[in-house]
Design an enzyme around this catalytic site. Structure first.
Site, PDB file in Angstrom:
ATOM      1  N   CYS A   1     -57.496 -24.877  53.911  1.00  0.00           N
ATOM      2  CA  CYS A   1     -58.234 -25.565  54.978  1.00  0.00           C
ATOM      3  C   CYS A   1     -58.894 -26.827  54.423  1.00  0.00           C
ATOM      4  O   CYS A   1     -58.909 -27.055  53.203  1.00  0.00           O
ATOM      5  CB  CYS A   1     -59.281 -24.632  55.583  1.00  0.00           C
ATOM      6  SG  CYS A   1     -60.738 -24.420  54.540  1.00  0.00           S
TER       7      CYS A   1
ATOM      8  N   ASN B   1     -59.724 -13.961  50.091  1.00  0.00           N
ATOM      9  CA  ASN B   1     -60.814 -14.185  51.040  1.00  0.00           C
ATOM     10  C   ASN B   1     -61.727 -12.970  51.120  1.00  0.00           C
ATOM     11  O   ASN B   1     -61.285 -11.827  51.026  1.00  0.00           O
ATOM     12  CB  ASN B   1     -60.291 -14.612  52.419  1.00  0.00           C
ATOM     13  CG  ASN B   1     -59.277 -13.687  53.028  1.00  0.00           C
ATOM     14  OD1 ASN B   1     -58.605 -12.927  52.328  1.00  0.00           O
ATOM     15  ND2 ASN B   1     -59.138 -13.749  54.337  1.00  0.00           N
TER      16      ASN B   1
ATOM     17  N   GLU C   1     -58.945 -19.767  48.049  1.00  0.00           N
ATOM     18  CA  GLU C   1     -58.842 -20.863  47.075  1.00  0.00           C
ATOM     19  C   GLU C   1     -60.206 -21.118  46.435  1.00  0.00           C
ATOM     20  O   GLU C   1     -60.318 -21.372  45.223  1.00  0.00           O
ATOM     21  CB  GLU C   1     -58.355 -22.152  47.771  1.00  0.00           C
ATOM     22  CG  GLU C   1     -57.027 -22.006  48.494  1.00  0.00           C
ATOM     23  CD  GLU C   1     -57.152 -21.526  49.933  1.00  0.00           C
ATOM     24  OE1 GLU C   1     -58.063 -20.726  50.249  1.00  0.00           O
ATOM     25  OE2 GLU C   1     -56.333 -21.953  50.758  1.00  0.00           O
TER      26      GLU C   1
ATOM     27  N   CYS D   1     -61.547 -26.146  51.717  1.00  0.00           N
ATOM     28  CA  CYS D   1     -60.945 -25.782  50.428  1.00  0.00           C
ATOM     29  C   CYS D   1     -60.337 -27.002  49.748  1.00  0.00           C
ATOM     30  O   CYS D   1     -60.416 -27.136  48.533  1.00  0.00           O
ATOM     31  CB  CYS D   1     -59.895 -24.690  50.605  1.00  0.00           C
ATOM     32  SG  CYS D   1     -60.648 -23.072  50.878  1.00  0.00           S
TER      33      CYS D   1
ATOM     34  N   GLU E   1     -64.810 -11.766  53.576  1.00  0.00           N
ATOM     35  CA  GLU E   1     -65.514 -12.096  54.815  1.00  0.00           C
ATOM     36  C   GLU E   1     -66.902 -11.461  54.877  1.00  0.00           C
ATOM     37  O   GLU E   1     -67.240 -10.567  54.095  1.00  0.00           O
ATOM     38  CB  GLU E   1     -64.646 -11.687  56.015  1.00  0.00           C
ATOM     39  CG  GLU E   1     -63.338 -12.486  56.035  1.00  0.00           C
ATOM     40  CD  GLU E   1     -62.453 -12.193  57.218  1.00  0.00           C
ATOM     41  OE1 GLU E   1     -62.678 -11.184  57.936  1.00  0.00           O
ATOM     42  OE2 GLU E   1     -61.521 -12.986  57.437  1.00  0.00           O
TER      43      GLU E   1
HETATM   44  N1  THU Z   1     -58.880 -18.561  54.807  1.00  0.00           N
HETATM   45  C1  THU Z   1     -58.783 -18.733  53.452  1.00  0.00           C
HETATM   46  O1  THU Z   1     -59.015 -17.804  52.676  1.00  0.00           O
HETATM   47  N2  THU Z   1     -58.435 -19.988  53.000  1.00  0.00           N
HETATM   48  C2  THU Z   1     -58.242 -21.064  53.803  1.00  0.00           C
HETATM   49  O2  THU Z   1     -58.348 -22.198  53.367  1.00  0.00           O
HETATM   50  C3  THU Z   1     -57.907 -20.804  55.216  1.00  0.00           C
HETATM   51  C4  THU Z   1     -58.650 -19.624  55.778  1.00  0.00           C
HETATM   52  C5  THU Z   1     -59.349 -17.274  55.311  1.00  0.00           C
HETATM   53  C6  THU Z   1     -60.750 -17.319  55.874  1.00  0.00           C
HETATM   54  C7  THU Z   1     -60.766 -16.133  56.806  1.00  0.00           C
HETATM   55  O3  THU Z   1     -61.151 -14.988  56.060  1.00  0.00           O
HETATM   56  C8  THU Z   1     -59.309 -15.980  57.236  1.00  0.00           C
HETATM   57  O4  THU Z   1     -58.528 -16.803  56.360  1.00  0.00           O
HETATM   58  C9  THU Z   1     -59.038 -16.429  58.672  1.00  0.00           C
HETATM   59  O5  THU Z   1     -59.476 -17.706  58.885  1.00  0.00           O
HETATM   60 ZN    ZN Z   2     -60.478 -22.736  53.059  1.00  0.00          ZN
END
Ligand code: THU
Ligand code: ZN
Length: 163
Positions: A116, A72, A85, A119, A74
């Site tokens: 999520c 991830n 993902e 994704c 941000e």
């Molecule tokens: N996050 C992911 O990288 N993948 C997902 O499908 C769920 C959420 C990350 C996004 C954010 O940087 C952190 O988790 C908290 O939500």
């Molecule tokens: Zn996601």
């Protein structure tokens, strides 16, 4: 009497999918899936997540057997965050997999958290019902399931005219 238009997956479909998952685990091999899990777990260390402090790592196993990772990333505006993902898939696309493997190149995808909804939709774009491997906090495989189970009745490219 009103017609019953409710839909839920049938027990038969779920059992068939359960045995397909087991066969696909066998076909890919547990060694490769363990390698995929390690790649996802290690990718977590390359996170940029100063706002959530929730690092996520992911790894795609493509249909040629190559592994592509993502984590991830941000942004201060929060909603622009790239998910692990999503990044793993975009890194695979950037490396040129579509030219050699076509659009549906994701055979399995591992992540250190459950993907999520967004994704799941991105995974659907680039796969044909891949394995979804969810890791525990130590990097061990916790759950192996499939996209069909996580995203039933999905909207996909075939729902668009001309696709
Ligand atoms: N996050 C992911 O990288 N993948 C997902 O499908 C769920 C959420 C990350 C996004 C954010 O940087 C952190 O988790 C908290 O939500
Ligand atoms: Zn996601």
């Amino acid at each position: 009497m009103t017609q019953d238009l409710s839909w839920t997956p049938s027990e038969r479909d779920i059992q068939a999918e359960k045995s397909r998952i087991a066969k696909e685990v066998e076909a890919i091999g547990i060694d490769t899936l363990t390698k995929l899990a390690s790649a996802a777990f290690e990718a977590k260390d390359r996170t940029y997540s100063p706002y959530s402090h929730f690092p996520v790592g992911s790894a795609v196993l493509d249909t040629a057997g190559l592994i592509h990772t993502g984590q991830n990333i941000e942004v201060a505006t929060y909603s622009e965050a790239g998910h692990a993902e999503e990044q793993a898939i975009k890194n695979a696309v950037s490396s040129g997999v579509i030219a050699t493997q076509g659009r549906m190149f994701v055979r399995a995808i591992a992540a250190t958290a459950a993907p999520c909804g967004r994704c799941r939709q991105i995974i659907a774009e680039f796969s044909d019902n891949p394995l979804i491997v969810i890791l525990d906090t130590k990097g061990n495989i916790q759950t192996i399931t499939s996209l069909m189970i996580l995203l039933p009745l999905a909207f996909s490219p075939k729902d668009l005219p001309g696709q």
